[in-house]
Design a protein around this motif. Sequence first.
Motif, PDB file in Angstrom:
ATOM      1  N   PHE A  19       0.768  -1.287   0.038  1.00 55.19           N
ATOM      2  CA  PHE A  19       0.255  -0.015  -0.044  1.00 55.19           C
ATOM      3  C   PHE A  19       1.088   1.356   0.014  1.00 55.19           C
ATOM      4  CE2 PHE A  19      -2.500   3.363   1.990  1.00 55.19           C
ATOM      5  CZ  PHE A  19      -3.654   3.075   1.150  1.00 55.19           C
ATOM      6  N   ARG A  34       2.863   1.882  -3.079  1.00 59.56           N
ATOM      7  CA  ARG A  34       2.193   2.449  -4.156  1.00 59.56           C
ATOM      8  C   ARG A  34       1.671   3.746  -3.937  1.00 59.56           C
ATOM      9  NH1 ARG A  34      -1.303  -0.017  -8.187  1.00 59.56           N
ATOM     10  NH2 ARG A  34      -3.222   1.519  -8.419  1.00 59.56           N
ATOM     11  N   ASN A  35       1.297   4.172  -2.985  1.00 58.22           N
ATOM     12  CA  ASN A  35       0.819   5.567  -2.613  1.00 58.22           C
ATOM     13  C   ASN A  35       1.826   6.766  -2.094  1.00 58.22           C
ATOM     14  OD1 ASN A  35      -1.836   4.991  -3.422  1.00 58.22           O
ATOM     15  ND2 ASN A  35      -2.022   3.459  -1.611  1.00 58.22           N
ATOM     16  N   HIS A  36       2.921   6.149  -1.640  1.00 57.95           N
ATOM     17  CA  HIS A  36       3.712   7.050  -1.245  1.00 57.95           C
ATOM     18  C   HIS A  36       5.277   6.502  -1.947  1.00 57.95           C
ATOM     19  CE1 HIS A  36       1.240   9.255   1.785  1.00 57.95           C
ATOM     20  NE2 HIS A  36       0.806   8.239   1.747  1.00 57.95           N
ATOM     21  N   PRO A  37       5.328   6.703  -3.103  1.00 58.80           N
ATOM     22  CA  PRO A  37       6.480   5.929  -3.747  1.00 58.80           C
ATOM     23  C   PRO A  37       7.835   6.615  -3.274  1.00 58.80           C
ATOM     24  CG  PRO A  37       5.279   6.918  -5.427  1.00 58.80           C
ATOM     25  CD  PRO A  37       4.414   7.052  -4.181  1.00 58.80           C
ATOM     26  N   TRP A  86      -2.049  13.341  -7.079  1.00 65.57           N
ATOM     27  CA  TRP A  86      -1.410  13.062  -5.748  1.00 65.57           C
ATOM     28  C   TRP A  86      -0.738  14.247  -4.928  1.00 65.57           C
ATOM     29  CZ3 TRP A  86       3.109  12.917  -2.784  1.00 65.57           C
ATOM     30  CH2 TRP A  86       3.153  12.160  -1.811  1.00 65.57           C
ATOM     31  N   LEU A 109      -5.688   9.651  -1.092  1.00 66.54           N
ATOM     32  CA  LEU A 109      -4.484   9.770  -1.766  1.00 66.54           C
ATOM     33  C   LEU A 109      -4.453   8.380  -2.532  1.00 66.54           C
ATOM     34  CD1 LEU A 109      -1.578  10.698   0.547  1.00 66.54           C
ATOM     35  CD2 LEU A 109      -2.840  12.008  -0.902  1.00 66.54           C
ATOM     36  N   MET A 127      -3.653   8.385  -6.625  1.00 68.56           N
ATOM     37  CA  MET A 127      -2.496   7.831  -7.188  1.00 68.56           C
ATOM     38  C   MET A 127      -3.007   6.910  -8.443  1.00 68.56           C
ATOM     39  SD  MET A 127       0.702   7.435  -7.035  1.00 68.56           S
ATOM     40  CE  MET A 127       1.750   7.909  -5.734  1.00 68.56           C
TER      41      MET A 127
END
Lengths: 760, 760
Positions: free
Chosen positions: A222, A225-228, B329, B683, B687
């Motif tokens: 997760f 993916r969302n805070h790469p 994002w 988010l 994303m």
Amino acid sequence: MATLEDLGVSAFINIVGAFAFLILFAVLRIQPINDRVYFPKWYITGGRNSPRVRGRGVGKFVNLNLRTYFTFLNWMPGALRMSESEIIQHAGLDSAVYLRIYILGLKIFVPITVLVLLVLIPVNVSGGTLLNLKKKIMYSDIDKLSISNVNAGSQRFFIHLLMAYLFTLWTCYILYKEYDNVAFMRLHFLASQNRCVDQFTVVVRNVPHVSGHSISESVEQFFHRNHPDHYLGHQAVYNANKFAKLVRQKERLQNWLDYNQLKFERHPEKRPTTKRGFLGLCGERVDAINYYRERISELDEKIAYERQRILKDPKAIMPVAFVTFDSRWGAAVCAQTQQSKNPTKWLTDWAPEPRDVYWENLPIPFVSLSIRRLIISIAVFALVFFYMIPIAFVQSLANLEGLEKVAPFLRPVIEIKVIKSFLQGFLPGLALKVFLYILPTVLMIMSKVEGYLSLSSLERKAAAKYYYFMLVNVFLGSIITGTAFEQLYSFIHQPPTQIPITIGVSIPMKATFFMTYIMVDGWAGIASEILRLKPLVIYHLKNMFIVKTERDREKAMDPGSIDLPENLPSLQLYFLLGLVYAVVTPVLLPFILVFFAFAFLVYRHQIINVYNQEYESAGAFWPHVHGRIIASLLIAQLLLLGLLSTKKAANSTPLLIILPILTIWFHKYCKSRFEPAFRKCPLEEAMEKDIMEKASEPNLNLKAYLADAYLHPIFHSFDEEEEKIEVRVDKGQSHIPSPTRSEISSESPPHYVYHYEFEP
Amino acid sequence: MATLEDLGVSAFINIVGAFAFLILFAVLRIQPINDRVYFPKWYITGGRNSPRVRGRGVGKFVNLNLRTYFTFLNWMPGALRMSESEIIQHAGLDSAVYLRIYILGLKIFVPITVLVLLVLIPVNVSGGTLLNLKKKIMYSDIDKLSISNVNAGSQRFFIHLLMAYLFTLWTCYILYKEYDNVAFMRLHFLASQNRCVDQFTVVVRNVPHVSGHSISESVEQFFHRNHPDHYLGHQAVYNANKFAKLVRQKERLQNWLDYNQLKFERHPEKRPTTKRGFLGLCGERVDAINYYRERISELDEKIAYERQRILKDPKAIMPVAFVTFDSRWGAAVCAQTQQSKNPTKWLTDWAPEPRDVYWENLPIPFVSLSIRRLIISIAVFALVFFYMIPIAFVQSLANLEGLEKVAPFLRPVIEIKVIKSFLQGFLPGLALKVFLYILPTVLMIMSKVEGYLSLSSLERKAAAKYYYFMLVNVFLGSIITGTAFEQLYSFIHQPPTQIPITIGVSIPMKATFFMTYIMVDGWAGIASEILRLKPLVIYHLKNMFIVKTERDREKAMDPGSIDLPENLPSLQLYFLLGLVYAVVTPVLLPFILVFFAFAFLVYRHQIINVYNQEYESAGAFWPHVHGRIIASLLIAQLLLLGLLSTKKAANSTPLLIILPILTIWFHKYCKSRFEPAFRKCPLEEAMEKDIMEKASEPNLNLKAYLADAYLHPIFHSFDEEEEKIEVRVDKGQSHIPSPTRSEISSESPPHYVYHYEFEP
């Protein structure tokens, strides 16, 4: 009602009491044997290892230097010598901000007191109602100085009205300045702080179970993916209840082993023995050292097995995780944003610092949390308003007849007249005392059930509950029960909305009661705080019976934190009393001033020498303090409104209604202006620190630094050194210790320790 | 009080009225001349360019095909033919969600109605108090079916209690399902939406002034520093009041020019002339076309100059900006986080879509905003509770004597007896009518003063204010004034806390009044909504006198949006009535059911054929709808509590207190469960869309796409084509149009337009 003479007697007794406590403190404090009770903070910070005043023989325990006895008040200037920034370094921001509450009290009430002494009291005295009239209700002399002394319908009430406006404006002005100041201190403190793991960490709750994936995998996926760009890693939270039990068991055995080894060292002629059976009382007698060694090694195996089981079993991982980021900016973003489409999943929030985490509450799911809050708020309501019912029930059981029935063999003793009358006077009160004694614990348990994540928020919530209790039962309770005796007739014939008016009217009559209360609780109570009688007795008792090893002694010495859940509400009660009585019975104010000044000195001394904060919340309780003082202002305004409406100063009512509206608006404004500084982390700030750090330490290995910062504390609790190194070697990273704040504060600033060394 | 016969008469009149409206509608609708009034939506979406039923001569204006007159109700199945997803495509999500409110009403009240008809009414009828007793207050026949018919102290009240529980549970269940559904629809809508500029944009307010830097520089610097990876650019907001004035002036002149040119084309023999002076009434007579051309070119110069001035002058830039990011994002992060250490600076929030921005409110500073909110909330309170005072004052001025004094020449007319009595009956009412007519406008102005940023939030806030007004003045006002006439004596002798009880008691007596209200406002009112009498008249009047050009005709035809600020509160009033009377007087429910069903049909028809939403808020008003229905539930529960406590069903009180507590908890739970979906952007969602877009359009030039999306609308309003291209060429970027949602919806789905073509 008390006359001025009664009040004088009460004041005399309380002042003598306070002085007695102070002198006793001065004497006990300089005895080497008590050094660990009165100066534990210095032992903890490493400033001291043994009592400074050291003699030989008896002198080891009793101070024989007579000269030191005569300077028994010199702790007061001593308490003031340290500057505020030094206190922040020495004891943390929480303590410094806590002291500012007393300063706030002085700032608010000193000018108000001057003004009332110069303006309001002359106005009241020359009002002269009570000089002329004899009323049904007895008035005391104090009332000549209060608003009761002004004729109904008099134009003088406009002076009271003006004063109410001035006091509100002044209080709001000071509150605003102080909020601004504390918010600045907090931001400055956070900005100047060394690198802390909690700056990079976010706690995520309610991780959803995805079939075929472990919690760790879900989290990893997760956030990747969302805070790469910023996600670094995460630390799982284990369900380690069984493990914790084993560790506790081992600690106990280790203690016994240490004790027996010490014993053997002192008396090498005789090897200590123990019995195998229940509590060492029965069973075969064996060699103690060997026995404990054996059992410990058995436990070690079990622990190692359990540890492996927890670390491997995916079911032991709770649906919670501490997620770390490669920058403060990344963590700030994650903590403040909504992650998932379903707002009850992937709830992110700032991680409390590791010392501050309340691990048991981490895995509570969202729905359960919401139900818990409902149940607890109903329970708090019931506790606050109906707490007398169960107590009355217990009291009715705990009378003498009941006791005789349960324990007939006590009858001859009970029937002795002295004992009987003592018991009859004592037993009913006992239930109430016991209740009041355990109340803070009960409230803390309630807060824990509510499911807050950090110790600091638990304390704040417990303080809030205690405040409601005090407000209803101490403040309103004293006023209404009092009037219930005096004005019962008029009371039951009024409709319920009249209650505020009735309270407002009886407020001036209760002034002497609250003056006595302030003297008992505020003056003598604070003096007993500095004496630390209970910890003193307990420490010596423990020292005599329980303390076996050096570790035990340190445990016995531990002073704990300032008791915020109890201290904040009682402090806020003084603000309430001051604001309510400022216009009504101004002579109460000097009593409050004395309290604030004296308590400030005492707590400054205690913070420097005694208390050791367990965690650092960077003044997170200030919004609560601010909010409660605003609430006190509102209560004061409403009661004044009730009082004046009976004084036939009816045309003043519309003027007074403006005040609460403005006060509420002021509160809202302050809330939006300052509260985000206590709840959120601005990105500007985070980015600034990130850039600075990158410039100063370009090669920092953050991943290693954060590696096991949020490991469940029990995994740290033993074999710490080897384990940690092992973990790090596993990861093949350079060794960078991850200090918690306590370590930082104990290492860094030694200069003032020396400069403070002269003090007592 | 009305008997069943009175009610029957009233029902007959209203049903006849409603049918008259419907038949009139059926006749007027198929006249080609009215086509633009009854089907404007199709003209706007481009589905139609001229009336479909076209004849020659008179047939151009009047429908001569008699067959179509007989199928006068066929709009009803027509309204139902379109599916919900088609409506979303055709009219937007707001309209579809609005229709769901009626469905919600049906879902809640159909099962409740069935249950009360089967259980409660038999219980009430067999209760039989009123059959035996003659009371001081006259009861109507309706009361035989209501709770008033049950003996005080009867055990039957436990059935009512059980019903109250069942209704609450059922309502909450449906509310939960519906909230879930709407939240899902919203997320789905947002997710399936094409690329929109507002997804990438954040509005930042209270940009601080830094000396030596312009606002633009500050913004650039701040976001470059704090969002380095995602910041793309920003659009300044200009103070363009003077410019807007010039543009409006030019538009007016342009219109006159068009008119004169058309006139000249039709009558080429005579060149139109006009006068130079005031309003074309005096001064030298000149050739009109030349004159207007001249003046327009003068204005053009001025406008060009002003435009240059605004774009160059740094002082014309307001401390607000629309900041754009290179990904959804980045925008989601910026909108949800706190930027600056000072929480009153750099306030970020989602940008409303360009059509939805209320430009005038953008530059309001934080402190001013906070003061405005205070003032407006006091004003709303005063308006709601004391609005009768100024009206009574105006009425007292506007009586006949006052009129005669002001205008003595009217005396002979006024003294005529018929006119006098008419005026005396009419004038006092007029003030109230005028007030009620302008009330929505007043409330909208108040909301604008409060400083909300988008038209959609302005409408929601105006709706909230209107709801308070309706609640106090329509609901409580009708009940209390009614009882004030009937029970005046008992009323003034009760303390204020008794009021809820008094209201509760008089609730059953007001049932017939509200039934009539529902028939007048709900049945006949809705039928008149479909007739659109006012727009019809205005359109034809405009067509006759004002419309000069095609642009004017389009303006005259514009149906506007659904009037949410008025419709939502009145809808919510029906929910309130239904929930309050469900237990008390169940026969009211069928009336409400008819309203919901009929109104659903009518509004479905109107949304398909008439209204054209100005903006799309993706159902952002749903949390308000949900909250108000919860409030209605609470009011219903409290009034039932008041009613039952007088019915000597006192032992039921504790059971009823649980209901409001559970309802409040349910509300809190729903709030935390669903509201974030309406306020924040997760988010995860952002994303997902970013990744999808990157995969499908890797070469997208976002910067060009976003370049002037948030240019002040007046800069767009003329010379649009050249200007835009010019701007783009300046930036040397490829031409990508930036469509607003209206363009999207008008371009994309033509399929259902055809399949809907058969309908009327």
